[in-house]
Design an enzyme around this catalytic site. Structure first.
Site, mmCIF file in Angstrom:
data_model
loop_
_atom_site.group_PDB
_atom_site.id
_atom_site.type_symbol
_atom_site.label_atom_id
_atom_site.label_comp_id
_atom_site.label_asym_id
_atom_site.label_seq_id
_atom_site.Cartn_x
_atom_site.Cartn_y
_atom_site.Cartn_z
ATOM 1 N N HIS A 297 4.043 23.400 92.150
ATOM 2 C CA HIS A 297 4.214 22.256 90.551
ATOM 3 C C HIS A 297 3.182 21.018 90.845
ATOM 4 O O HIS A 297 2.691 20.315 89.622
ATOM 5 C CB HIS A 297 5.175 22.250 89.452
ATOM 6 C CG HIS A 297 5.818 23.601 88.914
ATOM 7 N ND1 HIS A 297 5.264 23.792 87.629
ATOM 8 C CD2 HIS A 297 6.518 24.501 89.192
ATOM 9 C CE1 HIS A 297 5.613 25.128 87.130
ATOM 10 N NE2 HIS A 297 6.331 25.378 87.600
ATOM 11 N N LYS A 482 2.929 12.151 77.166
ATOM 12 C CA LYS A 482 2.841 12.674 78.758
ATOM 13 C C LYS A 482 3.480 12.519 78.825
ATOM 14 O O LYS A 482 3.836 10.349 78.713
ATOM 15 C CB LYS A 482 1.434 13.233 78.725
ATOM 16 C CG LYS A 482 0.731 12.157 79.581
ATOM 17 C CD LYS A 482 -0.730 11.942 80.056
ATOM 18 C CE LYS A 482 -1.562 13.069 78.987
ATOM 19 N NZ LYS A 482 -2.067 14.815 79.821
ATOM 20 N N ARG A 483 4.594 12.581 79.874
ATOM 21 C CA ARG A 483 5.804 11.948 80.709
ATOM 22 C C ARG A 483 4.163 10.467 81.394
ATOM 23 O O ARG A 483 3.344 10.461 82.106
ATOM 24 C CB ARG A 483 6.352 12.390 81.949
ATOM 25 C CG ARG A 483 7.057 13.786 81.249
ATOM 26 C CD ARG A 483 8.076 12.667 80.720
ATOM 27 N NE ARG A 483 9.273 12.165 81.646
ATOM 28 C CZ ARG A 483 10.096 11.701 82.400
ATOM 29 N NH1 ARG A 483 11.242 12.999 82.348
ATOM 30 N NH2 ARG A 483 10.677 11.164 83.457
ATOM 31 N N LYS A 488 -1.532 9.799 85.505
ATOM 32 C CA LYS A 488 -1.623 10.429 84.601
ATOM 33 C C LYS A 488 -3.030 9.430 83.548
ATOM 34 O O LYS A 488 -3.370 9.782 83.320
ATOM 35 C CB LYS A 488 -0.460 10.818 83.559
ATOM 36 C CG LYS A 488 0.021 11.969 84.108
ATOM 37 C CD LYS A 488 1.261 12.231 83.274
ATOM 38 C CE LYS A 488 2.227 13.536 83.495
ATOM 39 N NZ LYS A 488 1.261 14.898 82.891
ATOM 40 N N THR A 590 -0.490 21.229 80.951
ATOM 41 C CA THR A 590 -0.064 22.134 79.602
ATOM 42 C C THR A 590 -0.065 21.953 78.261
ATOM 43 O O THR A 590 -0.886 22.235 76.637
ATOM 44 C CB THR A 590 0.885 22.818 79.452
ATOM 45 O OG1 THR A 590 2.468 22.065 79.140
ATOM 46 C CG2 THR A 590 1.367 23.566 80.260
ATOM 47 N N LYS A 594 -2.676 22.628 73.986
ATOM 48 C CA LYS A 594 -1.544 22.641 73.200
ATOM 49 C C LYS A 594 -2.559 21.647 71.796
ATOM 50 O O LYS A 594 -2.896 22.478 70.719
ATOM 51 C CB LYS A 594 -0.124 21.637 72.884
ATOM 52 C CG LYS A 594 0.777 22.380 73.745
ATOM 53 C CD LYS A 594 2.104 21.217 73.696
ATOM 54 C CE LYS A 594 3.118 21.818 74.970
ATOM 55 N NZ LYS A 594 3.711 20.643 75.719
HETATM 56 C C1 LIG Z 1 3.075 19.918 76.784
HETATM 57 C C2 LIG Z 1 4.271 18.676 77.177
HETATM 58 C C3 LIG Z 1 4.624 17.911 77.800
HETATM 59 C C4 LIG Z 1 3.154 18.373 78.966
HETATM 60 O O1 LIG Z 1 2.560 17.548 78.860
HETATM 61 P P1 LIG Z 1 1.195 16.913 79.763
HETATM 62 O O2 LIG Z 1 0.445 16.889 79.126
HETATM 63 O O3 LIG Z 1 0.575 18.514 80.055
HETATM 64 O O4 LIG Z 1 1.796 16.745 80.905
HETATM 65 C C5 LIG Z 1 5.635 16.862 78.179
HETATM 66 N N1 LIG Z 1 6.521 16.502 77.264
HETATM 67 C C6 LIG Z 1 6.439 17.372 76.047
HETATM 68 C C7 LIG Z 1 7.556 17.179 75.627
HETATM 69 C C8 LIG Z 1 5.945 18.183 75.797
HETATM 70 O O5 LIG Z 1 5.506 19.646 74.679
#
Ligand SMILES: *Cc1c(COP(=O)(O)O)cnc(C)c1O
Length: 747
Positions: A297, A482-483, A488, A590, A594
């Site tokens: 990952h 995101k985190r 990032k 991911t 979304k």
């Molecule tokens: C989808 C999701 C992530 C992943 O987000 P990235 O932008 O791909 O890092 C992290 N936290 C939550 C709560 C999510 O739903």
């Protein structure tokens, strides 16, 4: 319980005087017994998904939807004067950190939805990922006691108990089974540790701090605990059904290792076969080689786990002995392949007194996959270059996906219905049909604009409820959720906002459409710089939002406790998805998928799955900027001097200087100065600006402004957004799961 009984139970439900949690437990229990009554027969060949994290989110609405009970429940509750949205008070099950854990949850959903037998194994943490509050602009961590609402969606399996042995103690592992509803009912089995106080600690916290020896031991125990419980159960089931023969074990079981955390499962399977069933080591290894597959990952070095050999020897002596044996066997095999010494060391399971979990997984795994095209290429060309040279057949790509059931049908019913109107509802069962929307985009653009406005209004209401911040309607919504991690580059977005703010103040930016920037992110509790970025963004928000010259045009909000339920609101109400990682570092992402599904354009770099998103939705319908991987590589090689970039650019200078010139307060922690130094002079462990924030900043600002200008033609912009929706089927985890099922699992 059948459907009629469910309806009757719900109609008879007395609601007076009950708390939301009580109602939640009662209704969930009815739905559970309805769901379990129609559970599927177990399959003969199953795939198992071993993951340290399952970021499930809220089960209530999703399970009711999967069981076809959502609308009816909503109606019946309404007759009792209860709005089904009250259950939003029930907190998420956050048994994961971010993308990796959410992916595991999406995979289970998709497999059940497709009728494929995939079962999950993980840990039932007492406390999930901390709840985040923002106090005075700083992140504060609060314990996430998710079970206090009850846990009506899982069943404790008393008769599935197992004993897990460590050198210094025995721990009881008790499985809690959570059904995963869909075309077939699969299960997620989460193990809880019981016994002494020491034993219980194993399933107490998700990722306890591991900066001490004690913390490391606990972490090792956690990983072994759930891997061993899962493998032990699978072997026992196999023996019950087929007797003490294992030549056919891999005919019935395939185990996917989600990152390196469950990799000790390999050693455990071999241990059980050799010690308990007297299978020879080479034969046991052959069984393991047919059974396990590994997903990588990340290419960030800190995430590729290595265990100190001394530690393993102390806590798990039998596993230690086996790892050494595996290492010797591997070296023998590598010698036969005529690897050089250096190559053998690079790939070795054991070196410098450490065990490499990734190297073990690559050696034994029958397949090794990355999670987006670019990421898999990086695995083949750099991280696992040598392994790829000798075992090319093992490597494959499986671009991530997200489940459209939660991330479109549930979180955006309005858009889903608009799609139904345009192409019929067949896409709900076969997501590839969504591509048909491409032929109807112009016809539904006006309606889409209305839906987007509605979803923004819902998001703004939710933000008002959660944060107490009011946002005027009709703002363009740019989101980066995101985190929080340096790679990032939330800091780059923050600088871009400051530059835009300055341009609005001094009049150099004209004709600007009102824009809201939404941030949501948790930082690891010990990650100082990430925490500093949170404070910095909150300082910017404070300044920008209270400036009456500009706050009709520019607003910033940092939402507290970003989690799955918050994400469901944000992705639906966003126009622009910010995906701005340093090229080469975001394995897939991911969140980007979304947003795409919900009709946000991507403003981002050529990284991870962004590349595949624009490949499908069209570069002209997204906003790509910044250095690509080759350029980053070249800069690293030839040298990059961020100071020169700063010197030559007054705007950058302004934005970056706010870290140290007293514009903002870091509460005398010195944390802003540390950010400043990281960019300008570097640190003992890295060169200045090693994530190329300043290098990409100008193009980032330009991309944001270009979007802002394009948005003036609302219809043209809506068409770009719809192009993203219409081409998002590829990013459904249904597609991903079908690929795993066909190419790796053969289920
Ligand atoms: C989808 C999701 C992530 C992943 O987000 P990235 O932008 O791909 O890092 C992290 N936290 C939550 C709560 C999510 O739903």
């Amino acid at each position: 319980m059948d459907r009629t009984e469910f309806t009757n139970k719900l109609k008879e439900l007395a609601t007076e005087g009950k708390t939301t949690a009580e109602l939640y437990n009662e209704i969930s229990a009815y739905a559970m017994s309805y769901g379990l009554a129609k559970a599927t027969k177990p399959a003969t060949r199953n795939a198992y998904y071993l993951s340290m994290e399952f970021l499930i989110g809220r089960s209530f609405y999703n399970n009711l939807m999967e069981l076809g009970l959502l609308d009816e429940t909503k109606e019946i509750l309404a007759t009792k004067g209860i709005d089904i949205n009250v259950f939003e008070e029930i907190e998420d099950a956050a048994l994961g950190n971010g993308g990796l854990g959410r992916l595991a949850a999406c995979f289970l959903d998709s497999a059940a939805g497709l009728g494929l037998p995939l079962q999950g194994y993980g840990i039932r943490y007492k406390y999930g990922l901390f709840k985040q509050a923002i106090k005075n602009g700083f992140q504060v961590e609060l314990p996430d006691d998710w079970q206090r609402f009850g846990d009506p969606w899982s069943k404790r399996c008393e008769n599935g108990k197992r004993t897990i042995k460590f050198a210094d103690m025995n721990v009881t592992a008790v499985p809690y089974e959570m059904p995963v509803f869909g075309k077939r009912t699969n299960s997620l089995r989460l193990w809880q540790a019981e016994g002494s106080e020491e034993a219980q600690k194993i399933s107490e916290y998700l990722y306890p701090a591991d900066d001490t020896e004690e913390g490391k031991i606990l972490r090792l125990r956690q990983e072994y605990f759930f891997s061993a419980a899962a493998v032990g159960e699978l072997v026992e089931k196999h023996v019950k059904k087929y007797g003490k023969r294992f030549d056919n074990f891999a005919d019935y079981n395939v185990i996917q290792l989600n990152d390196t955390h469950p990799v000790l499962a390999i050693a455990e399977l071999i241990r059980i076969l050799t010690a308990d069933y007297k299978v020879s080591f080479p034969t046991a290894l052959e069984v393991a080689k047919k059974t396990f597959a590994y997903t990588n990952h990340t290419v960030l070095p800190e995430a590729l786990e290595c265990w100190s050999a001394d530690l393993v020897k102390k806590i798990l002596p039998d596993i230690y002995a086996l790892l050494i044996k595996l290492h010797l066997k591997q070296q023998e095999e590598l010698a036969n392949l005529k690897c050089t010494k250096e190559e053998a060391v690079e790939m070795s399971i054991y070196s410098s007194d450490k065990f490499s979990m990734a190297n073990l997984a690559v050696f034994v795994g029958k397949s090794v996959n990355g999670v987006a095209k670019l990421h898999t290429e990086i695995l083949k060309n750099s991280l696992f270059k040598t392994a790829y040279k000798y075992y090319p057949h093992k490597f494959q790509n499986k671009t991530n996906g997200v489940t459209q059931r939660r991330w479109l049908m549930l979180c955006n019913r309005e858009l889903s219905e608009l799609i139904d109107d345009a192409i019929g509802s067949g896409w709900r069962n076969d997501i590839s049909l969504l591509n048909g929307l491409n032929g109807h985009i112009a016809d539904i653009a006006d309606e889409f604009i209305k839906v987007k406005e509605q979803k923004k209004e819902q998001l703004f209401n939710y933000i008002k409820w959660q944060e107490g911040v009011e946002i005027p309607n009709s703002f363009i919504v740019y989101s980066q959720v995101k985190r929080l991690h340096e790679y990032k580059r939330q800091l780059m977005t923050a600088f871009a906002i400051l530059e835009i703010y300055k341009g609005l103040k001094d009049g150099s930016i004209k004709d600007f459409q009102p824009s809201l920037f939404v941030f949501g992110a948790k930082s690891a509790p010990s990650y100082k710089r990430a925490k500093a970025v949170i404070k910095f963004i909150n300082e910017i928000a404070g300044k920008v939002n209270s400036d009456n010259d500009t706050n009709g045009l520019l607003r910033v909000v940092f939402v507290q406790n970003y989690n799955v339920s918050y994400a469901e609101k944000i992705v639906a109400g966003t126009d622009v998805s910010l995906q701005v990682s340093t090229a080469g570092l975001e394995a897939s992402g991911t969140g980007n998928m979304k947003f795409m599904m919900n009709g946000a354009v991507t403003c981002g770099t050529m990284d991870g799955a962004n590349i595949e998103i624009v490949e499908r939705a069209g570069k002209e319908n997204n906003y790509i900027f910044g250095a690509e991987v080759d350029e980053i590589e070249r800069l690293k090689k030839d040298g990059y001097e961020p100071f020169k970039v700063l010197k030559g650019n007054a705007l950058h200078n302004y934005a970056v200087s706010t870290l140290i010139d007293g514009t903002f307060s870091d509460g005398d922690t010195g944390c802003f100065k540390e950010l400043y130094d990281a960019l300008t002079v570097g640190a003992s462990w890295h060169k200045p600006d090693n994530y190329f924030v300043l290098y990409d900043l100008e193009s980032c600002v330009n991309a944001i402004l270009k979007i802002n200008g394009d948005y003036k033609d609302k219809k043209a912009f809506a068409i770009k957004q719809l192009k993203n929706v219409a081409n998002s089927a590829y990013f459904s985890s249904d597609r991903t799961i079908k690929e795993y099922a066909n190419d790796i699992w053969k289920i």
